[in-house]
Design a protein around this motif. Structure first.
Motif, PDB file in Angstrom:
ATOM      1  N   ARG A  10       0.855  -1.196   0.000  1.00 41.64           N
ATOM      2  CA  ARG A  10       0.000   0.000   0.000  1.00 41.64           C
ATOM      3  C   ARG A  10       0.882   1.235   0.000  1.00 41.64           C
ATOM      4  N   ALA A  11       0.475   2.277  -0.730  1.00 39.59           N
ATOM      5  CA  ALA A  11       1.216   3.536  -0.782  1.00 39.59           C
ATOM      6  C   ALA A  11       0.481   4.598   0.030  1.00 39.59           C
ATOM      7  N   PHE A  12       1.233   5.492   0.648  1.00 43.00           N
ATOM      8  CA  PHE A  12       0.718   6.652   1.366  1.00 43.00           C
ATOM      9  C   PHE A  12       1.262   7.891   0.675  1.00 43.00           C
ATOM     10  N   ALA A  13       0.400   8.759   0.193  1.00 42.80           N
ATOM     11  CA  ALA A  13       0.836   9.981  -0.485  1.00 42.80           C
ATOM     12  C   ALA A  13       0.989  11.094   0.542  1.00 42.80           C
ATOM     13  N   LEU A  14       2.112  11.790   0.470  1.00 39.86           N
ATOM     14  CA  LEU A  14       2.416  12.903   1.368  1.00 39.86           C
ATOM     15  C   LEU A  14       2.852  14.098   0.541  1.00 39.86           C
ATOM     16  N   ARG A  15       2.834  15.275   1.145  1.00 40.40           N
ATOM     17  CA  ARG A  15       3.302  16.492   0.476  1.00 40.40           C
ATOM     18  C   ARG A  15       4.501  17.048   1.222  1.00 40.40           C
ATOM     19  N   TYR A  30       5.496   3.620   1.914  1.00 43.09           N
ATOM     20  CA  TYR A  30       4.864   2.348   1.571  1.00 43.09           C
ATOM     21  C   TYR A  30       4.677   1.483   2.803  1.00 43.09           C
ATOM     22  N   ALA A  31       3.696   0.590   2.730  1.00 43.81           N
ATOM     23  CA  ALA A  31       3.459  -0.421   3.763  1.00 43.81           C
ATOM     24  C   ALA A  31       3.402  -1.774   3.068  1.00 43.81           C
ATOM     25  N   LEU A  32       3.946  -2.790   3.721  1.00 44.97           N
ATOM     26  CA  LEU A  32       3.950  -4.148   3.192  1.00 44.97           C
ATOM     27  C   LEU A  32       3.176  -5.058   4.121  1.00 44.97           C
ATOM     28  N   ARG A  33       2.454  -6.009   3.559  1.00 43.53           N
ATOM     29  CA  ARG A  33       1.743  -7.025   4.353  1.00 43.53           C
ATOM     30  C   ARG A  33       2.271  -8.387   3.941  1.00 43.53           C
ATOM     31  N   TYR A  34       2.625  -9.186   4.947  1.00 43.38           N
ATOM     32  CA  TYR A  34       3.169 -10.522   4.698  1.00 43.38           C
ATOM     33  C   TYR A  34       2.100 -11.578   4.912  1.00 43.38           C
ATOM     34  N   ARG A  35       2.404 -12.792   4.501  1.00 41.11           N
ATOM     35  CA  ARG A  35       1.458 -13.901   4.563  1.00 41.11           C
ATOM     36  C   ARG A  35       0.985 -14.208   5.984  1.00 41.11           C
ATOM     37  N   ASP A  36       1.849 -14.037   6.964  1.00 44.12           N
ATOM     38  CA  ASP A  36       1.479 -14.346   8.345  1.00 44.12           C
ATOM     39  C   ASP A  36       0.670 -13.232   9.010  1.00 44.12           C
ATOM     40  N   GLY A  37       0.373 -12.144   8.291  1.00 42.71           N
ATOM     41  CA  GLY A  37      -0.477 -11.081   8.804  1.00 42.71           C
ATOM     42  C   GLY A  37       0.273  -9.866   9.331  1.00 42.71           C
ATOM     43  N   VAL A  64       4.610  -3.387  -8.924  1.00 43.63           N
ATOM     44  CA  VAL A  64       3.937  -3.209  -7.633  1.00 43.63           C
ATOM     45  C   VAL A  64       3.984  -1.749  -7.204  1.00 43.63           C
ATOM     46  N   ARG A  65       5.140  -1.108  -7.362  1.00 42.69           N
ATOM     47  CA  ARG A  65       5.264   0.296  -6.967  1.00 42.69           C
ATOM     48  C   ARG A  65       4.317   1.179  -7.772  1.00 42.69           C
ATOM     49  N   LYS A  66       4.295   1.011  -9.084  1.00 43.42           N
ATOM     50  CA  LYS A  66       3.421   1.827  -9.935  1.00 43.42           C
ATOM     51  C   LYS A  66       1.947   1.518  -9.683  1.00 43.42           C
ATOM     52  N   GLY A  67       1.608   0.255  -9.413  1.00 42.69           N
ATOM     53  CA  GLY A  67       0.229  -0.099  -9.096  1.00 42.69           C
ATOM     54  C   GLY A  67      -0.230   0.517  -7.791  1.00 42.69           C
ATOM     55  N   ALA A  68       0.628   0.505  -6.770  1.00 42.72           N
ATOM     56  CA  ALA A  68       0.279   1.101  -5.482  1.00 42.72           C
ATOM     57  C   ALA A  68       0.127   2.612  -5.611  1.00 42.72           C
ATOM     58  N   VAL A  81      -2.600  -3.388  -2.874  1.00 48.62           N
ATOM     59  CA  VAL A  81      -2.448  -4.027  -4.179  1.00 48.62           C
ATOM     60  C   VAL A  81      -1.651  -5.310  -3.992  1.00 48.62           C
ATOM     61  N   ASP A  82      -1.873  -6.266  -4.890  1.00 49.88           N
ATOM     62  CA  ASP A  82      -1.216  -7.564  -4.737  1.00 49.88           C
ATOM     63  C   ASP A  82       0.206  -7.543  -5.293  1.00 49.88           C
ATOM     64  N   TYR A  83       0.999  -8.456  -4.788  1.00 49.17           N
ATOM     65  CA  TYR A  83       2.352  -8.662  -5.296  1.00 49.17           C
ATOM     66  C   TYR A  83       2.304  -9.904  -6.165  1.00 49.17           C
ATOM     67  N   PRO A  84       2.793  -9.933  -7.329  1.00 51.59           N
ATOM     68  CA  PRO A  84       3.684  -9.050  -8.061  1.00 51.59           C
ATOM     69  C   PRO A  84       3.012  -8.237  -9.152  1.00 51.59           C
ATOM     70  N   TYR A  85       1.679  -8.215  -9.234  1.00 50.00           N
ATOM     71  CA  TYR A  85       1.015  -7.589 -10.374  1.00 50.00           C
ATOM     72  C   TYR A  85       0.591  -6.150 -10.144  1.00 50.00           C
ATOM     73  N   GLY A  86       0.334  -5.749  -8.924  1.00 53.28           N
ATOM     74  CA  GLY A  86      -0.071  -4.380  -8.635  1.00 53.28           C
ATOM     75  C   GLY A  86      -1.538  -4.120  -8.861  1.00 53.28           C
ATOM     76  N   ASN A  87      -2.364  -5.159  -8.853  1.00 52.43           N
ATOM     77  CA  ASN A  87      -3.803  -5.000  -8.999  1.00 52.43           C
ATOM     78  C   ASN A  87      -4.440  -4.782  -7.628  1.00 52.43           C
TER      79      ASN A  87
END
Length: 91
Positions: A10-15, A30-37, A64-68, A81-87
């Motif tokens: 997930r991306a967080f937009a800042l100014r 950015y924030a990452l989520r792993y399989r174990d939660g 992934v970066r561009k999708g997020a 968004v999912d890894y590795p497709y960015g959907n």
């Protein structure tokens, strides 16, 4: 360094304001989520690249970066968004 790859990003937009030109610009954390939660948040682009192993999987990291960033509002947090497709993932 963890060799486990995340399942969602997930991306967080800042100014910010540039120091010398006094212009405003938009940047992302950015924030990452792993399989174990577990989630890892407040990652800059360098840590993001290291945790996604951008040197090994540059195409996946780019997608992934561009999708997020694409599914992120002008300011605030975007959708997961999912890894590795960015959907976007369903809520």
């Amino acid at each position: 360094m963890s060799y486990e790859l995340p399942i969602a990003v997930r991306a967080f937009a800042l100014r910010g304001i540039r120091r010398f030109t006094k212009r405003r610009f938009r940047y992302f954390n950015y924030a990452l989520r792993y399989r174990d939660g577990r989630e890892v948040s407040d990652l800059g682009s360098i840590e993001f690249d290291k945790l996604l192993q951008g040197h090994r999987y540059p195409a996946d990291t780019h997608c992934v970066r561009k999708g997020a960033e694409r599914h992120c509002p002008e300011l605030g947090e975007g959708a997961w968004v999912d890894y590795p497709y960015g959907n976007p993932l369903p809520e």
